[in-house]
Design a protein around this motif. Structure first.
Motif, PDB file in Angstrom:
ATOM      1  N   ASN A 164       0.686  -1.039   0.125  1.00  0.00           N
ATOM      2  CA  ASN A 164       0.058   0.049   0.020  1.00  0.00           C
ATOM      3  C   ASN A 164       0.749   1.285   0.053  1.00  0.00           C
ATOM      4  OD1 ASN A 164       0.987   0.511   2.775  1.00  0.00           O
ATOM      5  ND2 ASN A 164      -0.909  -0.476   3.515  1.00  0.00           N
ATOM      6  N   ASP A 165       2.379   0.988   0.019  1.00  0.00           N
ATOM      7  CA  ASP A 165       3.025   2.328  -0.166  1.00  0.00           C
ATOM      8  C   ASP A 165       3.130   3.015   0.994  1.00  0.00           C
ATOM      9  OD1 ASP A 165       3.869   1.469  -2.671  1.00  0.00           O
ATOM     10  OD2 ASP A 165       2.472   2.524  -3.758  1.00  0.00           O
ATOM     11  N   SER A 166       2.430   2.759   2.228  1.00  0.00           N
ATOM     12  CA  SER A 166       2.729   3.795   3.266  1.00  0.00           C
ATOM     13  C   SER A 166       3.788   3.489   4.029  1.00  0.00           C
ATOM     14  CB  SER A 166       1.461   3.252   4.239  1.00  0.00           C
ATOM     15  OG  SER A 166       1.570   1.925   4.598  1.00  0.00           O
ATOM     16  N   GLU A 167       4.423   4.566   4.616  1.00  0.00           N
ATOM     17  CA  GLU A 167       5.318   4.554   5.367  1.00  0.00           C
ATOM     18  C   GLU A 167       5.276   3.839   6.988  1.00  0.00           C
ATOM     19  OE1 GLU A 167       8.419   5.641   4.643  1.00  0.00           O
ATOM     20  OE2 GLU A 167       7.610   6.072   2.526  1.00  0.00           O
ATOM     21  N   GLU A 168       6.103   2.691   7.356  1.00  0.00           N
ATOM     22  CA  GLU A 168       5.724   2.348   8.650  1.00  0.00           C
ATOM     23  C   GLU A 168       7.237   1.821   9.211  1.00  0.00           C
ATOM     24  OE1 GLU A 168       3.403  -1.258   7.242  1.00  0.00           O
ATOM     25  OE2 GLU A 168       5.161  -2.507   7.030  1.00  0.00           O
ATOM     26  N   THR A 169       6.944   1.646  10.347  1.00  0.00           N
ATOM     27  CA  THR A 169       8.151   1.012  11.143  1.00  0.00           C
ATOM     28  C   THR A 169       7.596  -0.117  11.936  1.00  0.00           C
ATOM     29  OG1 THR A 169       9.102   3.239  11.591  1.00  0.00           O
ATOM     30  CG2 THR A 169       9.512   1.381  13.193  1.00  0.00           C
ATOM     31  N   MET A 170       8.340  -1.322  11.872  1.00  0.00           N
ATOM     32  CA  MET A 170       7.972  -2.481  12.368  1.00  0.00           C
ATOM     33  C   MET A 170       9.191  -3.212  13.233  1.00  0.00           C
ATOM     34  SD  MET A 170       4.882  -3.247  11.485  1.00  0.00           S
ATOM     35  CE  MET A 170       4.811  -5.173  12.014  1.00  0.00           C
ATOM     36  N   LEU A 171       8.727  -3.750  14.358  1.00  0.00           N
ATOM     37  CA  LEU A 171       9.715  -4.707  15.057  1.00  0.00           C
ATOM     38  C   LEU A 171       9.273  -5.775  14.652  1.00  0.00           C
ATOM     39  CD1 LEU A 171      11.905  -5.242  17.346  1.00  0.00           C
ATOM     40  CD2 LEU A 171       9.913  -5.190  18.740  1.00  0.00           C
ATOM     41  N   LEU A 172      10.441  -6.767  13.923  1.00  0.00           N
ATOM     42  CA  LEU A 172      10.243  -7.971  13.573  1.00  0.00           C
ATOM     43  C   LEU A 172      10.791  -9.055  14.319  1.00  0.00           C
ATOM     44  CD1 LEU A 172      10.240  -7.393   9.581  1.00  0.00           C
ATOM     45  CD2 LEU A 172       8.394  -7.431  11.151  1.00  0.00           C
ATOM     46  N   HIS A 173      10.050  -9.959  14.930  1.00  0.00           N
ATOM     47  CA  HIS A 173      10.805 -11.121  15.486  1.00  0.00           C
ATOM     48  C   HIS A 173      11.101 -12.164  14.741  1.00  0.00           C
ATOM     49  CE1 HIS A 173       9.356  -9.416  19.489  1.00  0.00           C
ATOM     50  NE2 HIS A 173       8.317  -8.736  18.778  1.00  0.00           N
ATOM     51  N   LEU A 174      12.169 -12.727  14.646  1.00  0.00           N
ATOM     52  CA  LEU A 174      12.683 -13.842  13.705  1.00  0.00           C
ATOM     53  C   LEU A 174      12.109 -15.139  14.145  1.00  0.00           C
ATOM     54  CD1 LEU A 174      14.658 -11.435  12.951  1.00  0.00           C
ATOM     55  CD2 LEU A 174      16.356 -13.219  12.338  1.00  0.00           C
ATOM     56  N   ASP A 175      11.421 -15.685  13.282  1.00  0.00           N
ATOM     57  CA  ASP A 175      10.965 -16.970  13.596  1.00  0.00           C
ATOM     58  C   ASP A 175      12.520 -18.062  13.560  1.00  0.00           C
ATOM     59  OD1 ASP A 175      10.213 -19.754  12.272  1.00  0.00           O
ATOM     60  OD2 ASP A 175       8.296 -19.129  12.954  1.00  0.00           O
ATOM     61  N   GLY A 204       3.433 -11.181   9.250  1.00  0.00           N
ATOM     62  CA  GLY A 204       2.007 -11.677   9.434  1.00  0.00           C
ATOM     63  C   GLY A 204       1.742 -12.857   9.547  1.00  0.00           C
ATOM     64  N   PRO A 205       0.315 -13.362   9.443  1.00  0.00           N
ATOM     65  CA  PRO A 205      -0.589 -12.398   9.500  1.00  0.00           C
ATOM     66  C   PRO A 205      -0.927 -11.489  10.888  1.00  0.00           C
ATOM     67  CG  PRO A 205      -1.689 -14.542   9.862  1.00  0.00           C
ATOM     68  CD  PRO A 205       0.084 -14.863   9.798  1.00  0.00           C
ATOM     69  N   TYR A 206      -0.536 -11.924  11.738  1.00  0.00           N
ATOM     70  CA  TYR A 206      -0.579 -11.153  13.011  1.00  0.00           C
ATOM     71  C   TYR A 206       0.103  -9.803  13.376  1.00  0.00           C
ATOM     72  CZ  TYR A 206      -3.294 -15.464  13.904  1.00  0.00           C
ATOM     73  OH  TYR A 206      -4.256 -16.528  13.571  1.00  0.00           O
ATOM     74  N   VAL A 207      -0.325  -9.062  13.821  1.00  0.00           N
ATOM     75  CA  VAL A 207       0.580  -7.871  14.143  1.00  0.00           C
ATOM     76  C   VAL A 207       0.105  -7.131  15.407  1.00  0.00           C
ATOM     77  CG1 VAL A 207       1.012  -5.408  13.658  1.00  0.00           C
ATOM     78  CG2 VAL A 207       0.744  -7.004  11.786  1.00  0.00           C
ATOM     79  N   ALA A 208       0.771  -6.916  16.504  1.00  0.00           N
ATOM     80  CA  ALA A 208       0.608  -6.563  17.745  1.00  0.00           C
ATOM     81  C   ALA A 208       0.446  -5.069  17.577  1.00  0.00           C
ATOM     82  CB  ALA A 208       1.756  -6.828  18.864  1.00  0.00           C
ATOM     83  N   LEU A 209      -0.540  -4.632  18.327  1.00  0.00           N
ATOM     84  CA  LEU A 209      -0.705  -3.147  18.808  1.00  0.00           C
ATOM     85  C   LEU A 209       0.311  -2.566  19.660  1.00  0.00           C
ATOM     86  CD1 LEU A 209      -4.841  -2.832  18.717  1.00  0.00           C
ATOM     87  CD2 LEU A 209      -3.023  -1.995  16.853  1.00  0.00           C
ATOM     88  N   SER A 210       1.208  -2.134  19.226  1.00  0.00           N
ATOM     89  CA  SER A 210       2.270  -1.528  20.325  1.00  0.00           C
ATOM     90  C   SER A 210       2.940  -0.389  19.392  1.00  0.00           C
ATOM     91  CB  SER A 210       3.154  -2.649  20.658  1.00  0.00           C
ATOM     92  OG  SER A 210       3.895  -3.399  19.312  1.00  0.00           O
ATOM     93  N   MET A 211       3.770   0.204  20.151  1.00  0.00           N
ATOM     94  CA  MET A 211       4.624   1.393  19.433  1.00  0.00           C
ATOM     95  C   MET A 211       6.156   0.827  19.599  1.00  0.00           C
ATOM     96  SD  MET A 211       2.459   3.447  18.302  1.00  0.00           S
ATOM     97  CE  MET A 211       3.568   4.720  18.061  1.00  0.00           C
ATOM     98  N   PRO A 212       6.650   0.429  18.433  1.00  0.00           N
ATOM     99  CA  PRO A 212       6.124   0.342  17.000  1.00  0.00           C
ATOM    100  C   PRO A 212       5.383  -0.917  17.027  1.00  0.00           C
ATOM    101  CG  PRO A 212       8.342  -0.283  17.036  1.00  0.00           C
ATOM    102  CD  PRO A 212       8.013   0.248  18.535  1.00  0.00           C
ATOM    103  N   PRO A 213       4.446  -1.221  16.022  1.00  0.00           N
ATOM    104  CA  PRO A 213       3.985  -2.674  15.858  1.00  0.00           C
ATOM    105  C   PRO A 213       4.939  -3.385  15.566  1.00  0.00           C
ATOM    106  CG  PRO A 213       2.943  -0.983  14.541  1.00  0.00           C
ATOM    107  CD  PRO A 213       4.289  -0.312  14.848  1.00  0.00           C
ATOM    108  N   GLN A 214       4.410  -4.880  16.126  1.00  0.00           N
ATOM    109  CA  GLN A 214       5.532  -5.883  16.027  1.00  0.00           C
ATOM    110  C   GLN A 214       4.409  -7.062  15.551  1.00  0.00           C
ATOM    111  OE1 GLN A 214       7.491  -6.826  19.943  1.00  0.00           O
ATOM    112  NE2 GLN A 214       6.353  -4.677  20.681  1.00  0.00           N
ATOM    113  N   SER A 215       5.538  -7.934  14.683  1.00  0.00           N
ATOM    114  CA  SER A 215       5.177  -9.207  14.210  1.00  0.00           C
ATOM    115  C   SER A 215       6.333 -10.087  14.068  1.00  0.00           C
ATOM    116  CB  SER A 215       4.515  -8.718  13.001  1.00  0.00           C
ATOM    117  OG  SER A 215       3.776  -9.718  12.158  1.00  0.00           O
ATOM    118  N   SER A 216       6.043 -11.295  13.333  1.00  0.00           N
ATOM    119  CA  SER A 216       6.868 -12.360  13.256  1.00  0.00           C
ATOM    120  C   SER A 216       7.375 -12.327  11.723  1.00  0.00           C
ATOM    121  CB  SER A 216       6.230 -13.738  13.696  1.00  0.00           C
ATOM    122  OG  SER A 216       7.283 -14.547  13.589  1.00  0.00           O
TER     123      SER A 216
END
Length: 402
Positions: A164-175, A204-216
């Motif tokens: 969607n071309d939106s700017e974002e910051t993600m904290l990604l946990h490594l599987d 994804g598909p799950y994203v945690a509502l945190s600052m910044p958002p987090q996912s795996s």
């Protein structure tokens, strides 16, 4: 294209690295309980290339059915973005082997795995024929960005959402089973990840509502070239401008150097320098179909529309005709008779010479030029005085309604 993702409470984040989520989505679908297409799915995975992601462009009209799939290659050498023709032989199924309508996939914006014929074009994006499309059970998201920090929790990535071309910051946990590769497809370890690296990661598909958002994440593609960490490489083409539309030009011709493309679609905007052969500045309005140009552009590792940095417009052009390939006793080997205008008159028909330098665009990998095909030809300005006239074809564009 906007995606809606499932959301977890922040308290569940610590358990996310162990979730199978996207990892399961990217595994080979299991065979169905009954014999049939479920088994075909596994066979296809082993023998042909594939791309997993979303359909980012869809054409279904009299010109044919085409999809553009943007995501990641299932193997290191597979395409991250590819345009595929859909035929009656294309199998479109879910993970259990049940048939699915393509329009349903588009309407519901479902993630897919697309397997295709290995014979693909050298254009950007590459083009080919879809063999099997498998709808995925799970959603996923992608980010193109830069690692700003590496922590015990994972990697903090700042960039742009792939879909969607939106700017974002993600904290990604490594599987634990995350696949990490460099731009050449070589395997890397989690310990190789460093701040400042440019990456493409899927989560994804799950994203945690945190600052910044987090996912795996279970897939990361890294550019390890420190001198070229923006993933951009200078490239060029000397050829014919075949189409100008919506701020984009299509160019077919000779690559400036080994590794550059013979056919490319370039974005042209206010930052593009356009000049004539003498260096005089021109506007975008000067770009017309048939012009011979030299274009310098930025080639990217990740799928994107290359940007034309400089265009030099020649004072010569290639004449353009449209017609139908017709059977004729007047042609010899490596020649085609063209019914110009696809009419009953033969007064303006031509014979074109085909050489190893003639570029053909729009054919499926398993097709050849044959009588009945409607084509557009850019040819040499030099023609014989015979009837029909004979000239040499430089670029042949096969019309999709064939």
């Amino acid at each position: 294209m906007k995606k809606i993702y499932k959301v977890l409470a922040t308290a569940t984040v610590l358990a996310m690295a162990a979730l199978p989520i996207a990892a399961n989505a990217q595994a080979v679908p299991p065979a169905a309980a009954h014999k049939g297409q479920g088994n075909i799915t596994n066979q296809v995975k082993k023998s042909v290339p594939g791309t997993m992601g979303y359909i980012t462009d869809f054409v279904n009209d009299k010109s044919g059915t085409w999809i553009t799939v943007t995501g990641r290659g299932l193997a290191a050498t597979d395409q991250q973005e590819i345009k595929l023709s859909i035929s009656k032989d294309t199998k479109i199924i879910d993970a259990k082997g049940n048939q699915v309508q393509l329009q349903t996939i588009v309407d519901k914006n479902k993630a897919i795995k697309a397997f295709y014929n290995p014979n693909i074009t050298k254009s950007l994006p590459a083009q080919g024929s879809a063999l099997t499309i498998i709808v995925q059970d799970n959603d996923l998201a992608g980010i193109d960005g830069t690692i700003s920090e590496v922590t015990k929790q994972g990697i903090l990535v700042e960039g742009t959402n792939l879909y969607n071309d939106s700017e974002e910051t993600m904290l990604l946990h490594l599987d634990p089973k995350a696949k990490i590769i460099d731009q050449n497809g070589s395997a890397l370890k989690a310990s190789d990840l460093e701040a400042g690296m440019s990456i493409r990661a899927f989560y994804g598909p799950y994203v945690a509502l945190s600052m910044p958002p987090q996912s795996s994440t279970n897939y990361i593609r890294v550019n390890t070239n420190a001198e070229n960490n923006d993933q951009e490489q200078a490239a060029g083409i000397d050829g014919i401008l075949t189409e100008m539309k919506d701020g984009r030009i299509s160019v077919s011709g000779k690559p400036a150097k080994a590794g550059d493309l013979e056919y490319v679609v370039l974005a042209v905007d206010g930052d593009t320098k356009i000049v004539d052969a003498g260096g005089k500045s021109l506007t975008a309005e000067a770009l017309k179909s048939g012009l011979r140009i030299e274009a310098e552009y930025v080639s990217v590792i990740y799928p994107a529309l290359p940007h034309a940095d400089k265009i030099v417009v020649s004072d010569t052009s290639a004449p353009k005709v449209e017609g139908t390939i017709t059977t004729s006793e007047r042609t010899s080997k490596d020649q085609l008779y063209i019914n110009v205008g696809s009419d009953q008159s033969t007064d303006n028909d031509i014979i074109i010479n085909i050489s190893k330098d003639t570029q053909v665009i729009g054919l499926n990998p398993d097709e050849e030029l044959e009588p009945g095909m409607n084509i557009v030809i850019f040819h040499s300005p030099i023609m014989t005085m015979s009837i029909p006239a004979i000239t040499s074809a430089e670029v042949i564009m096969v019309q999709a309604d064939n």
